[in-house]
Write a protein that holds these residues in place. Structure first.
Motif, short mmCIF file in Angstrom:
data_model
loop_
_atom_site.label_atom_id
_atom_site.label_comp_id
_atom_site.label_asym_id
_atom_site.label_seq_id
_atom_site.Cartn_x
_atom_site.Cartn_y
_atom_site.Cartn_z
N CYS A 178 26.89 45.28 43.91
CA CYS A 178 28.26 45.80 43.29
C CYS A 178 29.27 45.60 44.25
O CYS A 178 29.27 46.13 45.47
N VAL A 179 30.43 44.81 43.97
CA VAL A 179 31.48 44.55 44.89
C VAL A 179 32.52 44.55 44.11
O VAL A 179 32.71 44.74 42.71
N THR A 180 33.73 44.52 44.80
CA THR A 180 35.20 44.55 44.19
C THR A 180 35.78 43.22 44.34
O THR A 180 35.55 42.64 45.59
N PRO A 181 36.23 42.64 43.29
CA PRO A 181 36.75 40.98 43.34
C PRO A 181 38.03 40.92 44.26
O PRO A 181 38.88 42.06 44.40
N ASP A 182 38.24 39.97 44.92
CA ASP A 182 39.49 39.77 45.40
C ASP A 182 40.72 39.79 44.57
O ASP A 182 40.51 39.70 43.28
N ASP A 183 41.82 40.31 45.08
CA ASP A 183 42.96 40.64 44.53
C ASP A 183 43.61 39.45 43.52
O ASP A 183 43.88 39.49 42.59
#
Length: 211
Positions: A178-183
């Motif tokens: 689980c990751v946060t996408p680049d802005d």
């Protein structure tokens, strides 16, 4: 119970056992993007466009979601179609054949329609909404990474979908990445000025001319 019933009415039957879908799909790289529900569409567009994906299968939980998502992608010039239980069987067959032949870049489908999708060369499966049943998740990602070829599964987990992650991890026995996408992947560009891509099979609207 069914096997016991069959044994009462058959003599020396031939038993055919079909291997179930593997729980652990080793040939599929699985990634989950943590996003809000409002950020999903921008992320979907950028995942497809920034990576120049050519054959993508997108799963939604409801029929109305598939139709709405296909319309939105078409407005941005992406050649796509939706495949759900509300689409007539004859048209579904034609859509699936066009997807196999590369005439459709993105196919948005529900689980009901997805059960009949067996297409080689699908590089990415995207779970726009995570399924409530972990077994459906395994079936979805099994549409890529077939015949020993590697594939990628991308899932979007928003405020509601995140609750289904623990069940999927328990069922598959594997921790999801689980990751946060680049802005910049959450920014939707302006709609193209040219005429949106018309989905195959759609009928042009009649125009009434003033007398």
């Amino acid at each position: 119970e069914v096997t016991r019933l069959a044994s009462q009415w058959t003599q020396k039957p031939v038993v055919v056992e079909i291997e179930p879908e593997n729980v652990a799909v080793d040939t599929v790289d699985q990634i989950v993007y943590i996003v809000t529900s409002k950020e999903k569409y921008a992320l979907l567009y950028n995942v497809i466009e920034k990576q120049n994906l050519e054959r993508v299968l997108v799963f939604c939980n409801r029929r109305d979601q598939t139709r709405k998502l296909a319309d939105m992608l078409s407005q941005y010039g992406i050649n796509c179609e939706f495949h759900s239980g509300e689409v007539p069987q004859k048209k579904r067959t034609r859509i699936l054949e066009n997807f196999k032949n590369g005439k459709i870049r993105v196919l948005v489908a529900t689980d009901v329609a997805g059960r009949g999708i067996h297409v080689e060369g699908i590089s990415h499966v995207i779970n726009y909404t995570l399924p409530h049943d972990p077994e459906d998740y395994v079936h979805r990602i099994g549409r890529t990474g077939r015949a020993g070829v590697s594939g990628t599964s991308v899932s979007f987990a928003c405020e509601e979908d995140s609750f289904f992650i623990p069940g999927i991890e328990e069922f598959t026995g594997k921790k999801l990445n689980c990751v946060t996408p680049d802005d910049d992947w959450l920014i939707l560009p302006p709609k193209p000025r040219h005429r949106p891509q018309k989905r195959r099979g759609s009928r042009p609207q009649k125009v009434r001319h003033a007398q």
